[in-house]
Write a protein that holds these residues in place. Structure first.
Motif, PDB file in Angstrom:
ATOM      1  N   LYS A  89       0.829  -1.209   0.000  1.00  0.00           N
ATOM      2  CA  LYS A  89       0.000   0.000   0.000  1.00  0.00           C
ATOM      3  C   LYS A  89       0.863   1.258   0.000  1.00  0.00           C
ATOM      4  O   LYS A  89       0.450   2.305  -0.501  1.00  0.00           O
ATOM      5  CB  LYS A  89      -0.917   0.012   1.223  1.00  0.00           C
ATOM      6  N   ASP A  90       2.053   1.157   0.602  1.00  0.00           N
ATOM      7  CA  ASP A  90       2.951   2.307   0.729  1.00  0.00           C
ATOM      8  C   ASP A  90       4.057   2.326  -0.320  1.00  0.00           C
ATOM      9  O   ASP A  90       4.523   3.387  -0.713  1.00  0.00           O
ATOM     10  CB  ASP A  90       3.595   2.326   2.123  1.00  0.00           C
ATOM     11  N   TYR A  91       4.501   1.139  -0.740  1.00  0.00           N
ATOM     12  CA  TYR A  91       5.602   1.055  -1.697  1.00  0.00           C
ATOM     13  C   TYR A  91       5.054   0.693  -3.077  1.00  0.00           C
ATOM     14  O   TYR A  91       4.183  -0.161  -3.210  1.00  0.00           O
ATOM     15  CB  TYR A  91       6.630   0.012  -1.245  1.00  0.00           C
ATOM     16  N   ASP A  92       5.586   1.312  -4.077  1.00  0.00           N
ATOM     17  CA  ASP A  92       5.094   1.143  -5.447  1.00  0.00           C
ATOM     18  C   ASP A  92       5.680  -0.133  -6.050  1.00  0.00           C
ATOM     19  O   ASP A  92       6.602  -0.095  -6.869  1.00  0.00           O
ATOM     20  CB  ASP A  92       5.468   2.374  -6.284  1.00  0.00           C
ATOM     21  N   VAL A  93       5.121  -1.279  -5.662  1.00  0.00           N
ATOM     22  CA  VAL A  93       5.646  -2.559  -6.149  1.00  0.00           C
ATOM     23  C   VAL A  93       4.649  -3.299  -7.034  1.00  0.00           C
ATOM     24  O   VAL A  93       5.016  -4.253  -7.711  1.00  0.00           O
ATOM     25  CB  VAL A  93       6.060  -3.477  -4.975  1.00  0.00           C
ATOM     26  N   LEU A  94       3.387  -2.858  -7.046  1.00  0.00           N
ATOM     27  CA  LEU A  94       2.358  -3.536  -7.830  1.00  0.00           C
ATOM     28  C   LEU A  94       1.744  -2.565  -8.837  1.00  0.00           C
ATOM     29  O   LEU A  94       1.377  -1.446  -8.485  1.00  0.00           O
ATOM     30  CB  LEU A  94       1.253  -4.093  -6.921  1.00  0.00           C
ATOM     31  N   ALA A  95       1.631  -3.015 -10.066  1.00  0.00           N
ATOM     32  CA  ALA A  95       0.958  -2.222 -11.095  1.00  0.00           C
ATOM     33  C   ALA A  95      -0.515  -2.616 -11.130  1.00  0.00           C
ATOM     34  O   ALA A  95      -0.854  -3.790 -11.020  1.00  0.00           O
ATOM     35  CB  ALA A  95       1.592  -2.479 -12.462  1.00  0.00           C
ATOM     36  N   THR A  96      -1.394  -1.627 -11.247  1.00  0.00           N
ATOM     37  CA  THR A  96      -2.820  -1.904 -11.288  1.00  0.00           C
ATOM     38  C   THR A  96      -3.317  -1.987 -12.718  1.00  0.00           C
ATOM     39  O   THR A  96      -2.898  -1.222 -13.582  1.00  0.00           O
ATOM     40  CB  THR A  96      -3.621  -0.835 -10.517  1.00  0.00           C
ATOM     41  N   MET A  97      -4.211  -2.927 -12.963  1.00  0.00           N
ATOM     42  CA  MET A  97      -4.798  -3.084 -14.278  1.00  0.00           C
ATOM     43  C   MET A  97      -6.106  -2.301 -14.412  1.00  0.00           C
ATOM     44  O   MET A  97      -6.626  -2.127 -15.508  1.00  0.00           O
ATOM     45  CB  MET A  97      -5.078  -4.569 -14.564  1.00  0.00           C
ATOM     46  N   GLN A  98      -6.673  -1.859 -13.280  1.00  0.00           N
ATOM     47  CA  GLN A  98      -7.922  -1.097 -13.266  1.00  0.00           C
ATOM     48  C   GLN A  98      -7.730   0.139 -12.392  1.00  0.00           C
ATOM     49  O   GLN A  98      -7.583   0.023 -11.169  1.00  0.00           O
ATOM     50  CB  GLN A  98      -9.090  -1.943 -12.714  1.00  0.00           C
ATOM     51  N   SER A  99      -7.769   1.309 -13.001  1.00  0.00           N
ATOM     52  CA  SER A  99      -7.451   2.535 -12.275  1.00  0.00           C
ATOM     53  C   SER A  99      -8.524   2.925 -11.260  1.00  0.00           C
ATOM     54  O   SER A  99      -8.278   3.788 -10.411  1.00  0.00           O
ATOM     55  CB  SER A  99      -7.256   3.696 -13.268  1.00  0.00           C
ATOM     56  N   SER A 100      -9.700   2.325 -11.323  1.00  0.00           N
ATOM     57  CA  SER A 100     -10.766   2.662 -10.371  1.00  0.00           C
ATOM     58  C   SER A 100     -10.522   2.064  -8.987  1.00  0.00           C
ATOM     59  O   SER A 100     -11.210   2.408  -8.034  1.00  0.00           O
ATOM     60  CB  SER A 100     -12.120   2.197 -10.900  1.00  0.00           C
ATOM     61  N   TRP A 101      -9.551   1.158  -8.889  1.00  0.00           N
ATOM     62  CA  TRP A 101      -9.184   0.557  -7.597  1.00  0.00           C
ATOM     63  C   TRP A 101      -7.856   1.153  -7.142  1.00  0.00           C
ATOM     64  O   TRP A 101      -6.892   1.192  -7.909  1.00  0.00           O
ATOM     65  CB  TRP A 101      -9.045  -0.954  -7.716  1.00  0.00           C
ATOM     66  N   ARG A 102      -7.818   1.597  -5.871  1.00  0.00           N
ATOM     67  CA  ARG A 102      -6.594   2.217  -5.343  1.00  0.00           C
ATOM     68  C   ARG A 102      -6.358   1.775  -3.904  1.00  0.00           C
ATOM     69  O   ARG A 102      -7.302   1.531  -3.152  1.00  0.00           O
ATOM     70  CB  ARG A 102      -6.708   3.752  -5.384  1.00  0.00           C
ATOM     71  N   TRP A 103      -5.071   1.698  -3.548  1.00  0.00           N
ATOM     72  CA  TRP A 103      -4.706   1.370  -2.175  1.00  0.00           C
ATOM     73  C   TRP A 103      -4.912   2.581  -1.277  1.00  0.00           C
ATOM     74  O   TRP A 103      -4.711   3.706  -1.706  1.00  0.00           O
ATOM     75  CB  TRP A 103      -3.246   0.908  -2.098  1.00  0.00           C
ATOM     76  N   GLU A 104      -5.281   2.306  -0.026  1.00  0.00           N
ATOM     77  CA  GLU A 104      -5.466   3.364   0.959  1.00  0.00           C
ATOM     78  C   GLU A 104      -4.302   3.351   1.949  1.00  0.00           C
ATOM     79  O   GLU A 104      -3.992   2.304   2.516  1.00  0.00           O
ATOM     80  CB  GLU A 104      -6.784   3.172   1.729  1.00  0.00           C
ATOM     81  N   PRO A 105      -3.640   4.489   2.163  1.00  0.00           N
ATOM     82  CA  PRO A 105      -2.592   4.537   3.192  1.00  0.00           C
ATOM     83  C   PRO A 105      -3.229   4.469   4.572  1.00  0.00           C
ATOM     84  O   PRO A 105      -4.429   4.689   4.731  1.00  0.00           O
ATOM     85  CB  PRO A 105      -1.935   5.897   2.951  1.00  0.00           C
ATOM     86  N   GLY A 106      -2.417   4.149   5.562  1.00  0.00           N
ATOM     87  CA  GLY A 106      -2.953   4.101   6.922  1.00  0.00           C
ATOM     88  C   GLY A 106      -3.414   2.711   7.311  1.00  0.00           C
ATOM     89  O   GLY A 106      -3.262   1.740   6.568  1.00  0.00           O
ATOM     90  N   MET A 107      -4.024   2.623   8.492  1.00  0.00           N
ATOM     91  CA  MET A 107      -4.336   1.327   9.088  1.00  0.00           C
ATOM     92  C   MET A 107      -5.832   1.008   9.141  1.00  0.00           C
ATOM     93  O   MET A 107      -6.206  -0.119   9.449  1.00  0.00           O
ATOM     94  CB  MET A 107      -3.770   1.268  10.511  1.00  0.00           C
ATOM     95  N   PHE A 108      -6.704   1.963   8.848  1.00  0.00           N
ATOM     96  CA  PHE A 108      -8.132   1.745   9.064  1.00  0.00           C
ATOM     97  C   PHE A 108      -8.868   1.323   7.796  1.00  0.00           C
ATOM     98  O   PHE A 108      -9.946   0.745   7.866  1.00  0.00           O
ATOM     99  CB  PHE A 108      -8.756   3.005   9.666  1.00  0.00           C
TER     100      PHE A 108
END
Length: 275
Positions: free
Chosen positions: A181-200
């Motif tokens: 979620k914090d490090y750019d190691v995965l490429a997304t195939m669908q831009s409508s899905w995104r990782w959320e920073p933080g713990m909640f």
């Protein structure tokens, strides 16, 4: 006149000292050759990357379709320390986790989720031996890396209702990986899905509330994660968390797939592009 003659003479000397037309032509040819070789190398690397990404996507989809997931015997072998041929070859093993939907965010028009079975460890000094910061030796006080911990197996007991639950002080066997979620190691195939920073919250789907409800109402969304485990002894770690002895192994995430078990649809895919 004398001054003019000196200037002309200097110009002739400088011209004579410069590269000849043939030398200039040779340098231009060498530069063109270098640029062409660089272009071909870039194309080769791009083709290798595309083939690697497609292979990982295909493997993840096959695992999703066949529900081919890490078994308990696989976990026992993994933590026994035996260097099997699959581990040596860098085989990808898959697990499936539940996605728990949060309340729909009308302000940002997104549906967020929490990954059940994952523990977020920001600035984890515990895992520094497995994920050392190479800059720490040069920058004293550098923060430890952010790590995610996935429970693969735990010790359970039967409660009064006949249900199997985790033992209060039972051991856990976990996979530890850098926080994607914090490090750019995965490429997304669908831009409508995104990782959320933080713990909640862990990830969000930018979609209308009506479409989100279609997929969250049955609580059937799951996340499939493809792990490549490091089989070496230096990739293992023992620690304790709230009286739970933890046996951890370092792993890399090769792919992530989000889908609905109710409909069988794949909704999002993430993949590691490098080797």
């Amino acid at each position: 006149m004398l001054r003019l003659a000196v200037l002309v003479l200097c110009a002739i000397v400088i011209s004579a000292c410069g590269p000849s037309k043939e030398e200039l032509r040779r340098q231009q040819l060498l530069e063109a050759q270098r640029l062409e070789e660089a272009r071909l190398e870039a194309e080769r690397l791009a083709a290798e990357r595309d083939a690697r990404v497609q292979e990982r996507l295909n493997d993840a989809r096959d695992a999703w379709s066949g529900a081919e997931y890490l078994s308990e015997s696989d976990i026992d072998t993994l933590f026994s320390g035996d260097l099997t041929s699959d581990l040596r070859a860098g085989k990808t093993y898959y697990i499936e986790l539940e996605l728990q939907a949060a309340k729909y965010n009308y302000g940002e028009r997104k549906q967020s989720f929490v990954i059940v079975g994952m523990r977020n460890l920001p600035n984890s000094t515990v895992y520094s031996p497995l994920f050392p910061d190479k800059n720490a030796a040069y920058q004293p006080g550098q923060k430890a890396k952010s790590v995610l911990e996935f429970t693969l197996k735990n010790q359970q007991i039967e409660n009064r209702l006949g249900q199997m639950v985790e033992r209060e002080d039972g051991q856990r066997w976990v996979a530890a990986t850098l926080n994607f979620k914090d490090y750019d190691v995965l490429a997304t195939m669908q831009s409508s899905w995104r990782w959320e920073p933080g713990m909640f919250e862990d990830m969000s789907w930018y979609i209308s509330p009506e479409k989100a409800y279609e997929h969250t109402s049955e609580r059937a969304l799951t996340m499939q994660i493809g792990f490549r485990f490091c089989p070496l002894q230096r990739c293992r770690l023992e620690h304790e968390y709230r009286k739970h002895p933890i046996s951890a192994i370092r792993t890399d995430v090769m792919s992530i797939l989000v889908g609905s078990r109710a409909s069988g649809r794949v909704l999002a895919e993430f993949v590691r592009e490098d080797k």
